[in-house]
Design a protein around this motif. Sequence first.
Motif, short mmCIF file in Angstrom:
data_model
loop_
_atom_site.label_atom_id
_atom_site.label_comp_id
_atom_site.label_asym_id
_atom_site.label_seq_id
_atom_site.Cartn_x
_atom_site.Cartn_y
_atom_site.Cartn_z
N MET A 1 0.83 -1.17 0.00
CA MET A 1 0.00 0.00 0.00
C MET A 1 0.88 1.25 0.00
N ILE A 2 0.41 2.26 -0.72
CA ILE A 2 1.05 3.58 -0.73
C ILE A 2 0.24 4.48 0.20
N PHE A 3 0.93 5.19 1.06
CA PHE A 3 0.28 6.18 1.90
C PHE A 3 0.63 7.55 1.35
N LEU A 4 -0.40 8.28 0.94
CA LEU A 4 -0.25 9.63 0.41
C LEU A 4 -0.61 10.61 1.52
N THR A 5 0.28 11.53 1.82
CA THR A 5 0.00 12.53 2.85
C THR A 5 0.39 13.92 2.37
N ASP B 1 -4.71 10.32 -7.73
CA ASP B 1 -6.05 9.74 -7.93
C ASP B 1 -6.31 9.46 -9.41
N THR B 2 -5.98 10.40 -10.27
CA THR B 2 -6.18 10.22 -11.71
C THR B 2 -5.34 9.07 -12.24
N VAL C 1 -3.87 2.72 -2.67
CA VAL C 1 -3.43 4.00 -2.11
C VAL C 1 -4.44 4.45 -1.08
N PHE C 2 -3.93 4.90 0.07
CA PHE C 2 -4.77 5.58 1.05
C PHE C 2 -4.18 6.96 1.23
N ASP D 1 -9.11 5.57 -1.44
CA ASP D 1 -9.70 5.85 -0.13
C ASP D 1 -8.93 6.99 0.51
N TYR D 2 -9.63 7.79 1.30
CA TYR D 2 -8.97 8.95 1.91
C TYR D 2 -9.70 9.42 3.16
#
Length: 167
Positions: free
Chosen positions: A1-5, A21-22, A33-34, A48-49
């Motif tokens: 999983m990638i965590f985007l912050t 997202d795109t 991705v979260f 998901d976010y």
Amino acid sequence: MIFLTVGTYPLQFDRLVEGVDTAVGDGRIKEEVFAQIGACNYRPKHIDYAEMLVKSEFDDYFIKAGSIVGHAGMGTISMALEEGKPILVMARMSRHKEHVNDHQVSTAEMFEKLGHVLVAHAVSELPQKIDELKNFVPTQREATPQRVADRIAEFLNKTFRRKDSLS
């Protein structure tokens, strides 16, 4: 999983969130991705976010993630290095009204030069750079307390010399 912050800064970072997202929606990023999206106006359609996470939830996502994608903030970069996580950063920029100045550009460039992070300089680079994260091993950050002490001493010496010359 990638965590985007995108951190907790009170301005949006739609460029990064929408770009990831795109790319997920187009199938260019295949990993889960979260995202923690903060004050973004853009609402992801393919990942998901949460707008904000409490510290314990943030830490859980960060530790569970195989890699991190985020803004070029020192907190995010430092945590990734401490946890040994490969990280891709994109600098918030004032011209996009994402920050008050462009200090994150120089932060990203410095940490990239040192081999600590990968940097996406444009949204179009995100899918390729995220793919590179799979094999990216960040260079360990080494503490240099003597260098810090020397810089403080130099600053204090200049300050006191200036003060002495004024009296």
